[in-house]
Motif scaffolding. Structure first.
Motif, short mmCIF file in Angstrom:
data_model
loop_
_atom_site.label_atom_id
_atom_site.label_comp_id
_atom_site.label_asym_id
_atom_site.label_seq_id
_atom_site.Cartn_x
_atom_site.Cartn_y
_atom_site.Cartn_z
N LEU A 101 0.78 -1.19 0.01
CA LEU A 101 -0.15 0.13 -0.01
C LEU A 101 0.90 1.16 0.10
O LEU A 101 0.71 2.26 -0.79
N TRP A 102 1.83 1.22 0.89
CA TRP A 102 2.73 2.54 0.94
C TRP A 102 3.31 2.66 -0.53
O TRP A 102 3.60 3.91 -0.93
N GLU A 103 3.82 1.56 -1.02
CA GLU A 103 4.60 1.88 -2.39
C GLU A 103 3.52 2.47 -3.41
O GLU A 103 3.96 3.37 -4.04
N LYS A 104 2.40 2.02 -3.19
CA LYS A 104 1.30 2.36 -4.16
C LYS A 104 0.86 3.88 -4.00
O LYS A 104 0.69 4.71 -5.11
N LEU A 105 1.01 4.39 -2.62
CA LEU A 105 0.68 5.73 -2.29
C LEU A 105 1.89 6.85 -2.75
O LEU A 105 1.80 7.84 -3.09
N GLN A 106 3.19 6.14 -2.88
CA GLN A 106 4.40 7.12 -3.23
C GLN A 106 3.88 7.40 -5.03
O GLN A 106 4.52 8.50 -5.37
N LYS A 107 3.46 6.53 -5.65
CA LYS A 107 3.05 6.89 -7.34
C LYS A 107 2.02 7.87 -7.49
O LYS A 107 0.96 7.60 -8.13
N THR A 108 2.41 9.09 -7.33
CA THR A 108 1.10 10.04 -7.13
C THR A 108 1.13 10.72 -8.42
O THR A 108 0.10 11.66 -8.93
N ASP A 109 1.85 10.46 -9.27
CA ASP A 109 1.83 11.07 -10.93
C ASP A 109 1.08 10.29 -11.92
O ASP A 109 1.51 10.24 -13.12
N VAL A 110 0.04 10.10 -11.19
CA VAL A 110 -0.98 9.01 -12.19
C VAL A 110 -2.54 9.82 -11.78
O VAL A 110 -2.56 10.55 -10.77
N PRO A 111 -3.61 9.68 -12.45
CA PRO A 111 -4.64 10.31 -12.28
C PRO A 111 -5.33 9.85 -10.95
O PRO A 111 -5.14 8.90 -10.46
N TYR A 112 -5.97 10.86 -10.25
CA TYR A 112 -6.39 10.58 -8.99
C TYR A 112 -7.45 9.23 -8.95
O TYR A 112 -7.11 8.30 -8.01
N ASP A 113 -8.18 9.05 -9.84
CA ASP A 113 -9.33 8.17 -9.80
C ASP A 113 -8.37 6.47 -9.76
O ASP A 113 -8.92 5.65 -9.16
N TYR A 114 -7.60 6.76 -10.51
CA TYR A 114 -6.81 5.55 -10.79
C TYR A 114 -5.95 5.02 -9.66
O TYR A 114 -5.90 3.99 -9.01
N GLN A 115 -5.10 6.04 -9.17
CA GLN A 115 -4.50 5.84 -7.63
C GLN A 115 -5.30 5.48 -6.61
O GLN A 115 -5.10 4.70 -5.69
N TYR A 116 -6.70 6.27 -6.60
CA TYR A 116 -7.63 5.89 -5.57
C TYR A 116 -8.06 4.29 -5.52
O TYR A 116 -7.68 3.61 -4.67
N ASP A 117 -8.24 3.65 -6.76
CA ASP A 117 -8.44 2.20 -6.84
C ASP A 117 -7.31 1.35 -6.45
O ASP A 117 -7.47 0.42 -5.78
N GLN A 118 -6.00 1.80 -6.91
CA GLN A 118 -4.95 1.03 -6.54
C GLN A 118 -4.64 0.79 -5.04
O GLN A 118 -3.97 0.17 -4.56
N THR A 119 -5.02 2.03 -4.25
CA THR A 119 -4.44 2.34 -2.99
C THR A 119 -5.70 1.67 -1.81
O THR A 119 -5.54 1.03 -1.05
N VAL A 120 -7.06 2.19 -2.20
CA VAL A 120 -8.07 2.14 -1.36
C VAL A 120 -8.52 0.62 -1.11
O VAL A 120 -9.13 0.43 -0.08
N CYS A 121 -8.36 -0.02 -2.29
CA CYS A 121 -8.62 -1.71 -2.02
C CYS A 121 -7.86 -2.36 -0.99
O CYS A 121 -8.42 -3.39 -0.59
N TYR A 122 -6.90 -1.76 -0.61
CA TYR A 122 -6.19 -2.34 0.55
C TYR A 122 -6.77 -2.62 1.92
O TYR A 122 -6.68 -3.25 2.58
N GLY A 123 -7.84 -1.76 2.11
CA GLY A 123 -8.82 -1.85 3.29
C GLY A 123 -9.55 -3.03 3.36
O GLY A 123 -9.62 -3.67 4.52
N GLU A 124 -9.93 -3.42 2.22
CA GLU A 124 -10.57 -4.61 2.15
C GLU A 124 -9.76 -5.84 2.12
O GLU A 124 -9.91 -7.18 2.91
N LEU A 125 -8.63 -5.82 1.48
CA LEU A 125 -7.71 -6.92 1.41
C LEU A 125 -7.17 -7.16 2.82
O LEU A 125 -7.07 -8.43 3.22
N ILE A 126 -6.87 -6.26 3.65
CA ILE A 126 -6.36 -6.53 4.84
C ILE A 126 -7.50 -6.81 5.96
O ILE A 126 -7.29 -7.78 6.71
N SER A 127 -8.36 -6.21 5.68
CA SER A 127 -9.58 -6.74 6.56
C SER A 127 -10.00 -8.17 6.56
O SER A 127 -10.25 -9.01 7.33
N THR A 128 -10.10 -8.62 5.21
CA THR A 128 -10.27 -10.04 5.07
C THR A 128 -9.32 -11.09 5.36
O THR A 128 -9.45 -12.16 5.72
N SER A 129 -8.04 -10.40 5.33
CA SER A 129 -6.91 -11.21 5.77
C SER A 129 -7.01 -11.41 7.45
O SER A 129 -6.77 -12.52 7.80
#
Ligand code: ASP
Ligand code: MG
Length: 426
Positions: A101-129
């Motif tokens: 997640l931290w690595e994906k947060l560093q890559k801010t030179d992409v559109p907001y909506d795209y980076q949103y999905d690459q990072t916010v999905c970790y909420g669910e990945l961590i919770s189910t783990s």
């Protein structure tokens, strides 16, 4: 065959005690061929939105601070569930997810909506783990599925509001029926999906986990979906805003779609169709009082309880009033021009009223969309707007029911049919 889908939202896994309660419910039903769809814990999605905003708009330090809050929130749940005895491999797994997640947060030179999905999905990945580890501690064997490999989106996904490619998705999900072993509970994430090439994560829109449950149910030809909630079922109003709410015991799909359309927040609006198409029963049940009868939503129209009025409040509305600059009628051509712009901008009208010279409608406030719409239309139309309004809808209306709610508010629009009365209020 997987027969039942259980969906647990954020509130049902918000702390260690809630997770223990989930495990107890699931443990009781583990031999009933179930698949669990689970959201991020508590308000994690909101927290991650803030983390992302801090990484993008401020320096990394502020972002790191916000990320640490998310980490320590999950740590406290892990502590509450496992104490000092957490399995080291599990600890490494969770740490690994946070590093990704931290690595994906560093890559801010992409559109907001795209980076949103690459990072916010970790909420669910961590919770189910975390939930998988706890269920295994409770001797409920699970199979953890990465929803991004099952809920496959169309080729050019709309990030933050992705739609499934039903053929691809069905192909992947339906295999689970053949692989299923009774007694092993399948466990996956709500809200998230992936692109067919496996390279990118997507999300289905806020509160999208109900929709995930419906997607799995449809593709598995399941018998029923249960949404586990902190309320006793589908209530006729939000108990936080209205006193004396009552539970609706049984409604048909079509009525549930109407209620969701007007803004009843208990079920995500996209959820019903995939269930209705296959006649899959939807239950809304309390995880706090699992012995109470759920609300049942199905194809039975005889049991539409029209004697119970529903009250639905949608805040944060913008009302626009549009009239042709040349004083021509608000005819079909003008309406077509306006609604084409709305459709292109993804503006959904929650209430529409027309007169000879004017069209008024309200939609969920969005300054960017409002500006874009005005830019497209302003040459031909004069446009006025009001923000910060409330849309109030009563289904199965009876004389006088609106009085208490509207008494100290100003009515901007009132509109009624035989079954529904709506107000736009300021
Ligand atoms: N975690 C996501 C959200 O908070 C999806 C969901 O809970 O349904 O919007
Ligand atoms: Mg939710």
């Amino acid at each position: 065959m997987i027969k039942r889908i259980y969906k647990f939202g954020g509130a049902s896994v918000k702390d260690a005690e809630a997770v223990r309660n989930l495990a107890q419910i699931v443990g009781q039903h583990k031999d009933e061929d179930i698949l669990l769809v689970v959201s991020a814990m508590g308000k994690t999605t909101n927290m991650l939105e803030k983390v992302l905003a801090d990484f993008r708009e401020h320096d990394g330090n502020l972002g790191m601070e916000a990320l640490h809050e998310v980490i320590s929130y999950h740590d406290s749940i892990i502590q509450g569930l496992f104490g000092e005895n957490a399995n080291p491999e599990f600890g490494e797994n969770i740490a690994g997810l946070f590093i990704e997640l931290w690595e994906k947060l560093q890559k801010t030179d992409v559109p907001y909506d795209y980076q949103y999905d690459q990072t916010v999905c970790y909420g669910e990945l961590i919770s189910t783990s975390i939930i998988q580890e706890y269920l295994s501690k409770c001797e409920v064997p699970t199979r953890w599925l990465d929803a991004r490999k099952y809920v496959i989106t169309d080729i050019e996904p709309t990030f933050r509001a992705a739609n499934p490619d039903w053929d691809e998705t069905r192909l992947k999900i339906s295999k689970l029926n053949d692989e299923h072993i009774r007694g092993i509970v399948c466990l996956t994430q709500g809200f998230i999906g992936g692109t067919a090439d496996g390279k990118h994560s997507v999300t289905l829109g806020r509160e999208g986990s109900d929709f995930t449950a419906a997607i799995f149910a449809n593709c598995l030809d399941a018998e029923e979906v249960t949404i586990w909630k902190d309320v006793d079922g589908l209530l006729n109003a939000d108990p936080k805003r209205f006193a004396d709410t009552v539970k609706i015991p049984h409604i048909p799909y079509s009525e549930a779609i109407e209620l969701a359309f007007y803004g009843a927040s208990i079920i995500h609006p996209k959820t019903i169709k995939p269930l209705q198409n296959k006649g899959i029963v939807l239950k809304v049940q309390s995880f706090l009082r699992p012995d109470h009868n759920p609300t049942i939503i199905d194809g039975n129209h005889q049991k539409n309880d029209e004697s119970i009025p529903s009250f639905i409040v949608k805040d944060n509305q913008t009302l626009v009033s549009i009239s042709p600059r040349d004083y021509s009628f608000m005819d079909e051509h003008n309406l077509k021009t306006i609604f084409e712009v709305c459709a292109d901008l993804n503006i959904h009208a929650n209430m529409i009223q027309t007169s000879a010279l004017m069209l008024s409608f309200c939609f969920d406030s969005d300054k960017t969309k409002l500006k874009q719409m005005m830019a497209y239309l302003t040459e031909t139309f004069s446009i006025k707007y009001n923000e910060g309004l409330t849309l109030f809808t009563i289904r199965h209306y009876r004389e006088g029911l609106e009085r208490d709610f509207i008494k100290d508010k100003k009515i901007l629009v009132k509109q009624g049919s035989r079954s529904t009365l709506q107000f736009v209020l300021s």
